[in-house]
Design an enzyme around this catalytic site. Structure first.
Site, PDB file in Angstrom:
ATOM      1  N   ARG A   1       1.964  44.324 -13.678  1.00 18.13           N
ATOM      2  CA  ARG A   1       2.987  44.000 -12.667  1.00 18.13           C
ATOM      3  C   ARG A   1       4.226  43.389 -13.318  1.00 18.13           C
ATOM      4  O   ARG A   1       4.141  42.549 -14.195  1.00 18.13           O
ATOM      5  CB  ARG A   1       2.421  43.020 -11.647  1.00 18.13           C
ATOM      6  CG  ARG A   1       3.513  42.496 -10.697  1.00 18.13           C
ATOM      7  CD  ARG A   1       2.979  41.770  -9.505  1.00 18.13           C
ATOM      8  NE  ARG A   1       1.984  40.776  -9.840  1.00 18.13           N
ATOM      9  CZ  ARG A   1       1.181  40.219  -8.936  1.00 18.13           C
ATOM     10  NH1 ARG A   1       1.260  40.576  -7.671  1.00 18.13           N
ATOM     11  NH2 ARG A   1       0.316  39.309  -9.300  1.00 18.13           N
TER      12      ARG A   1
ATOM     13  N   ARG B   1      -8.521  33.783 -10.802  1.00 18.69           N
ATOM     14  CA  ARG B   1      -8.000  34.024  -9.443  1.00 18.69           C
ATOM     15  C   ARG B   1      -8.984  34.882  -8.641  1.00 18.69           C
ATOM     16  O   ARG B   1      -9.195  34.654  -7.447  1.00 18.69           O
ATOM     17  CB  ARG B   1      -6.640  34.727  -9.514  1.00 18.69           C
ATOM     18  CG  ARG B   1      -5.509  33.751  -9.804  1.00 18.69           C
ATOM     19  CD  ARG B   1      -4.263  34.421 -10.307  1.00 18.69           C
ATOM     20  NE  ARG B   1      -3.703  35.412  -9.432  1.00 18.69           N
ATOM     21  CZ  ARG B   1      -2.780  36.307  -9.803  1.00 18.69           C
ATOM     22  NH1 ARG B   1      -2.323  36.293 -11.046  1.00 18.69           N
ATOM     23  NH2 ARG B   1      -2.314  37.174  -8.949  1.00 18.69           N
TER      24      ARG B   1
ATOM     25  N   ARG C   1       4.973  37.570 -14.115  1.00 16.82           N
ATOM     26  CA  ARG C   1       4.554  36.279 -13.557  1.00 16.82           C
ATOM     27  C   ARG C   1       3.691  35.511 -14.558  1.00 16.82           C
ATOM     28  O   ARG C   1       2.888  36.113 -15.267  1.00 16.82           O
ATOM     29  CB  ARG C   1       3.743  36.531 -12.274  1.00 16.82           C
ATOM     30  CG  ARG C   1       4.488  36.154 -11.023  1.00 16.82           C
ATOM     31  CD  ARG C   1       3.816  36.651  -9.785  1.00 16.82           C
ATOM     32  NE  ARG C   1       2.494  36.091  -9.537  1.00 16.82           N
ATOM     33  CZ  ARG C   1       1.763  36.347  -8.461  1.00 16.82           C
ATOM     34  NH1 ARG C   1       2.233  37.159  -7.527  1.00 16.82           N
ATOM     35  NH2 ARG C   1       0.577  35.813  -8.280  1.00 16.82           N
TER      36      ARG C   1
ATOM     37  N   ARG D   1      -6.086  31.252   3.209  1.00 14.95           N
ATOM     38  CA  ARG D   1      -7.020  31.512   2.108  1.00 14.95           C
ATOM     39  C   ARG D   1      -8.240  30.605   2.177  1.00 14.95           C
ATOM     40  O   ARG D   1      -9.104  30.683   1.302  1.00 14.95           O
ATOM     41  CB  ARG D   1      -6.316  31.253   0.778  1.00 14.95           C
ATOM     42  CG  ARG D   1      -5.601  32.457   0.210  1.00 14.95           C
ATOM     43  CD  ARG D   1      -4.734  31.975  -0.919  1.00 14.95           C
ATOM     44  NE  ARG D   1      -4.773  32.805  -2.063  1.00 14.95           N
ATOM     45  CZ  ARG D   1      -3.755  33.561  -2.457  1.00 14.95           C
ATOM     46  NH1 ARG D   1      -2.648  33.620  -1.750  1.00 14.95           N
ATOM     47  NH2 ARG D   1      -3.849  34.247  -3.555  1.00 14.95           N
TER      48      ARG D   1
ATOM     49  N   LYS E   1      -0.965  43.450  -1.368  1.00 25.68           N
ATOM     50  CA  LYS E   1      -0.527  42.745  -0.143  1.00 25.68           C
ATOM     51  C   LYS E   1       0.998  42.608  -0.118  1.00 25.68           C
ATOM     52  O   LYS E   1       1.638  42.925   0.884  1.00 25.68           O
ATOM     53  CB  LYS E   1      -1.171  41.335  -0.068  1.00 25.68           C
ATOM     54  CG  LYS E   1      -2.691  41.341  -0.102  1.00 25.68           C
ATOM     55  CD  LYS E   1      -3.263  39.944   0.003  1.00 25.68           C
ATOM     56  CE  LYS E   1      -2.961  39.038  -1.174  1.00 25.68           C
ATOM     57  NZ  LYS E   1      -3.589  39.420  -2.454  1.00 25.68           N
TER      58      LYS E   1
HETATM   59  P1  AP5 Z   1       1.017  43.351  -5.318  1.00 27.85           P
HETATM   60  O1  AP5 Z   1       1.543  44.018  -4.110  1.00 27.85           O
HETATM   61  O2  AP5 Z   1       1.926  42.426  -6.044  1.00 27.85           O
HETATM   62  O3  AP5 Z   1      -0.415  42.667  -5.008  1.00 27.85           O
HETATM   63  P2  AP5 Z   1      -0.791  41.363  -4.200  1.00 27.85           P
HETATM   64  O4  AP5 Z   1      -2.010  41.669  -3.403  1.00 27.85           O
HETATM   65  O5  AP5 Z   1       0.400  40.826  -3.464  1.00 27.85           O
HETATM   66  O6  AP5 Z   1      -1.218  40.451  -5.428  1.00 27.85           O
HETATM   67  P3  AP5 Z   1      -0.893  38.946  -5.833  1.00 27.85           P
HETATM   68  O7  AP5 Z   1      -1.362  38.828  -7.262  1.00 27.85           O
HETATM   69  O8  AP5 Z   1       0.520  38.572  -5.548  1.00 27.85           O
HETATM   70  O9  AP5 Z   1      -1.832  38.190  -4.910  1.00 27.85           O
HETATM   71  P4  AP5 Z   1      -2.367  36.821  -5.116  1.00 27.85           P
HETATM   72  O10 AP5 Z   1      -3.032  36.657  -3.826  1.00 27.85           O
HETATM   73  O11 AP5 Z   1      -3.222  36.576  -6.305  1.00 27.85           O
HETATM   74  O12 AP5 Z   1      -1.055  35.960  -5.473  1.00 27.85           O
HETATM   75  P5  AP5 Z   1      -0.159  34.980  -4.602  1.00 27.85           P
HETATM   76  O13 AP5 Z   1       1.224  35.116  -5.051  1.00 27.85           O
HETATM   77  O14 AP5 Z   1      -0.464  35.120  -3.159  1.00 27.85           O
HETATM   78  O15 AP5 Z   1       0.511  44.497  -6.323  1.00 27.85           O
HETATM   79  C1  AP5 Z   1       0.008  44.164  -7.612  1.00 27.85           C
HETATM   80  C2  AP5 Z   1       0.463  45.236  -8.624  1.00 27.85           C
HETATM   81  O16 AP5 Z   1      -0.174  46.464  -8.309  1.00 27.85           O
HETATM   82  C3  AP5 Z   1       1.981  45.504  -8.602  1.00 27.85           C
HETATM   83  O17 AP5 Z   1       2.416  45.755  -9.916  1.00 27.85           O
HETATM   84  C4  AP5 Z   1       2.112  46.765  -7.728  1.00 27.85           C
HETATM   85  O18 AP5 Z   1       3.242  47.531  -8.101  1.00 27.85           O
HETATM   86  C5  AP5 Z   1       0.807  47.477  -8.023  1.00 27.85           C
HETATM   87  N1  AP5 Z   1       0.290  48.244  -6.885  1.00 27.85           N
HETATM   88  C6  AP5 Z   1       0.378  47.915  -5.559  1.00 27.85           C
HETATM   89  N2  AP5 Z   1      -0.217  48.861  -4.817  1.00 27.85           N
HETATM   90  C7  AP5 Z   1      -0.692  49.805  -5.691  1.00 27.85           C
HETATM   91  C8  AP5 Z   1      -1.395  51.039  -5.522  1.00 27.85           C
HETATM   92  N3  AP5 Z   1      -1.729  51.523  -4.305  1.00 27.85           N
HETATM   93  N4  AP5 Z   1      -1.726  51.734  -6.643  1.00 27.85           N
HETATM   94  C9  AP5 Z   1      -1.383  51.266  -7.881  1.00 27.85           C
HETATM   95  N5  AP5 Z   1      -0.699  50.130  -8.097  1.00 27.85           N
HETATM   96  C10 AP5 Z   1      -0.361  49.397  -7.005  1.00 27.85           C
HETATM   97  O19 AP5 Z   1      -0.748  33.538  -5.042  1.00 27.85           O
HETATM   98  C11 AP5 Z   1      -0.518  33.038  -6.340  1.00 27.85           C
HETATM   99  C12 AP5 Z   1      -1.067  31.611  -6.444  1.00 27.85           C
HETATM  100  O20 AP5 Z   1      -0.380  30.749  -5.509  1.00 27.85           O
HETATM  101  C13 AP5 Z   1      -2.550  31.447  -6.105  1.00 27.85           C
HETATM  102  O21 AP5 Z   1      -3.370  31.704  -7.224  1.00 27.85           O
HETATM  103  C14 AP5 Z   1      -2.595  29.953  -5.681  1.00 27.85           C
HETATM  104  O22 AP5 Z   1      -2.568  29.094  -6.809  1.00 27.85           O
HETATM  105  C15 AP5 Z   1      -1.273  29.786  -4.920  1.00 27.85           C
HETATM  106  N6  AP5 Z   1      -1.396  30.093  -3.489  1.00 27.85           N
HETATM  107  C16 AP5 Z   1      -0.776  31.084  -2.792  1.00 27.85           C
HETATM  108  N7  AP5 Z   1      -1.123  31.066  -1.497  1.00 27.85           N
HETATM  109  C17 AP5 Z   1      -2.004  30.044  -1.348  1.00 27.85           C
HETATM  110  C18 AP5 Z   1      -2.747  29.555  -0.248  1.00 27.85           C
HETATM  111  N8  AP5 Z   1      -2.669  30.110   0.971  1.00 27.85           N
HETATM  112  N9  AP5 Z   1      -3.562  28.479  -0.457  1.00 27.85           N
HETATM  113  C19 AP5 Z   1      -3.647  27.877  -1.665  1.00 27.85           C
HETATM  114  N10 AP5 Z   1      -2.990  28.313  -2.767  1.00 27.85           N
HETATM  115  C20 AP5 Z   1      -2.171  29.403  -2.610  1.00 27.85           C
END
Ligand code: AP5
Length: 207
Positions: free
Chosen positions: A127, A164, A153, A88, A13
């Protein structure tokens, strides 16, 4: 245009949102990035948010919506935005609908990036990111250029990733039913090169 990028942790994402920012000229709003920035500031709110993130649990809706609302109100988001990691929960989806309605806007598309569970662990534990620019890399699939100092991270450990993913399935995946009823959901295969996935998203959005 207001677009939600939806999918499990590690679906890509954040990576794809950054590419769409350049293409569409609208900002990425990532609640994860906003919460990590707040945590880094050391504020009491940031400390509270960090506790949820470290456990791989969702932060409470009230705090999340507060953080999101402040960002949505900024000047650069007046013409639309790419929502990454928000909403979410169904309560967050309802809050988003109300906030956008006040601005005469609505969610135009929800792009679900489908990636099987078997791919997720390797993507997340590999990552790395550049703290200076926020650029996200992967040690195998998208390595950082030589000389760039990268960090991992805190919530990208094997144990937290498992939690997660379970949180995603229990609390976030059901939000899709809310958007399915509105007919705005499109699904793309998230397995393939970064460019291939970008092309699929562009085709799904018709841009
Ligand atoms: P990346 O693009 O970083 O993936 P992502 O989908 O953004 O993954 P996240 O882990 O950031 O999502 P998340 O939803 O768990 O975390 P968030 O920060 O939102 O890609 C991942 C890796 O794969 C990278 O190394 C990339 O290079 C690689 N990659 C990408 N595309 C690829 C491909 N096609 N092929 C191969 N490799 C590839 O949330 C973190 C925490 O914050 C949550 O756990 C929660 O505690 C809190 N939080 C955030 N938002 C909320 C909310 N709305 N409500 C409540 N709590 C929240």
């Amino acid at each position: 245009m207001d677009i939600i990028l939806f999918g499990p942790p590690g679906a890509g994402k954040g990576t794809q949102a950054k590419r769409l920012v350049e293409l569409l000229g609208i900002p990425q709003i990532s609640t994860g990035d906003l919460m990590r920035a707040e945590a880094k500031s050391g504020s009491p709110l940031g400390e509270e948010l960090q506790r949820y993130m470290s456990r791989g649990e969702l932060a409470p809706d009230s705090l999340t919506i507060e953080v999101f609302k402040a960002r949505l109100g900024q000047e650069d988001a007046k013409g639309g935005a790419i929502f990454d990691g928000f909403p979410r929960t169904t309560a967050q989806a309802e809050a988003l609908e109300a906030l956008l309605a006040e601005l005469g806007r609505r969610v135009d598309k929800v792009v679900v990036i489908d990636v099987p569970d078997s791919e997720i662990l390797g993507r997340i534990t590999g990552r790395r990111s550049d703290p200076a620019t926020g650029q996200v890399y992967h040690i195998t699939y998208n390595p950082p250029p030589p000389g760039v100092e990268v960090v991992q991270r805190k919530d990208d450990t094997e144990e937290v990733v498992a939690h997660r993913l379970a949180t995603y399935k229990a609390q976030t995946e059901p939000v899709l039913a809310y958007y399915d009823k509105k007919g705005v959901v499109v699904r793309v295969d998230g397995v393939g090169s970064l460019d291939e996935v970008t092309e699929r998203i562009k085709a799904a959005l018709g841009v």
